[in-house]
Design an enzyme around this catalytic site. Sequence first.
Site, PDB file in Angstrom:
ATOM      1  CE1 TYR A 145      -3.836   2.323   0.734  1.00  0.00           C
ATOM      2  CE2 TYR A 145      -2.595   3.083   2.645  1.00  0.00           C
ATOM      3  CZ  TYR A 145      -3.672   3.217   1.782  1.00  0.00           C
ATOM      4  OH  TYR A 145      -4.568   4.252   1.965  1.00  0.00           O
ATOM      5  CE1 TYR A 159       1.792   9.944 -16.848  1.00  0.00           C
ATOM      6  CE2 TYR A 159      -0.005  11.035 -17.988  1.00  0.00           C
ATOM      7  CZ  TYR A 159       0.840   9.954 -17.843  1.00  0.00           C
ATOM      8  OH  TYR A 159       0.742   8.895 -18.713  1.00  0.00           O
TER       9      TYR A 159
END
Length: 311
Positions: A145, A159
């Site tokens: 996780y 991005y």
Amino acid sequence: MRTLITGGAGFIGSHLCERFLAEGHEVIAVDNLITGDLANLDHLRVNPKFRFIGHDISNPLKVREKLDNVLHFASPASPVDYLEHPIPTLKVGSLGTHNTLGLAKAHGARYLLASTSEVYGDPLEHPQKESYWGNVNPVGVRGVYDEAKRFAESITMAYHRVHGVNTHIIRIFNTYGERMRLNDGRVLPNFMYQALMGESITVYGKGDQTRSFQYVSDLVEGIWRLLPTDHHDPVNLGNPAEITILEFAEEIKKLAGSKSEIVFKPLPQDDPKVRQPDIARARQLLGWEPKVGRDEGLKRTMDFFRRKLGK
Ligand code: NAD
Ligand code: UDP
């Protein structure tokens, strides 16, 4: 405005769908129901501005309608859930984040990643500021996780830097409220279930580890305020009111008027010893701070569980 929310059938996702619809947005919820429940959306599905897509977001998704916002909340979130689904957890944090960023890029949409205080791991700095890089065991059981979310943050920043996507990252600290799953294994549903059913309340370790619990409406408000900004660095969203797990067990037992005994069980591997958000950044940037204290939030949540259990 049209907003796509992955993990929309989950606990936090369903509250987000509700808030964005209430603000007049069209909402598309995407979920594969691995830990979510369509019943969380029953009250919204009658709304013509709402649409549900059953889909595993670790696989690419094309959406015909123009999207203004993409919010990526899909991921198992309870330690019990992500220990049961380690590989899907790694995939949705990595491939799922890649796919949702691609969607935001294709639509020129704003993007928001649900990251977590778990990126700080078992923190050596207390309280945790966004500038802290964390103390995570990459090969421990919780690594699936923590590292997926750390990768998710990295690819989100890439991005933004490479493609100019208008990205946002929130680091959510322990959040609770109505529509948590009674059996998701997190501390609050466990303690409330045990207290209401008269079962032993299971404190792991000595119960001297701390957490700081935030009520869900405060989180949703922080997200709502952050999304229109052009702030790209991570922002902690949590309630700084810190409590030991043993005190938390006693608080819930009292609230339930329960006679349950408190018992001690082994502490899970890599369980963080302390956790408390420093929220100076959110305060300054968003004029935000939590409004619902544990007294009120726990009462509302317990009423929800009482109704579920008929208690
Ligand atoms: P949740 O388990 O109730 O919701 C997660 C939802 O994501 C579920 O509906 C599940 O079915 C869906 N999902 C998981 N994998 C998917 C996939 N591959 N494709 C499509 N849907 C998928 O958990 P939550 O507490 O609502 O958490 C929501 C988000 O917030 C998660 O990203 C979690 O990491 C983050 N978060 C939550 C907390 C908290 O305290 N609740 C703290 C930190 C971060
Ligand atoms: N915990 C506990 N009893 C339980 C469930 C959890 O004492 O029945 C403890 C757990 O060991 C941790 C804290 O409560 O120290 C919070 O656990 P949770 O699973 O809610 O989430 P975490 O904050 O560890 O991600």
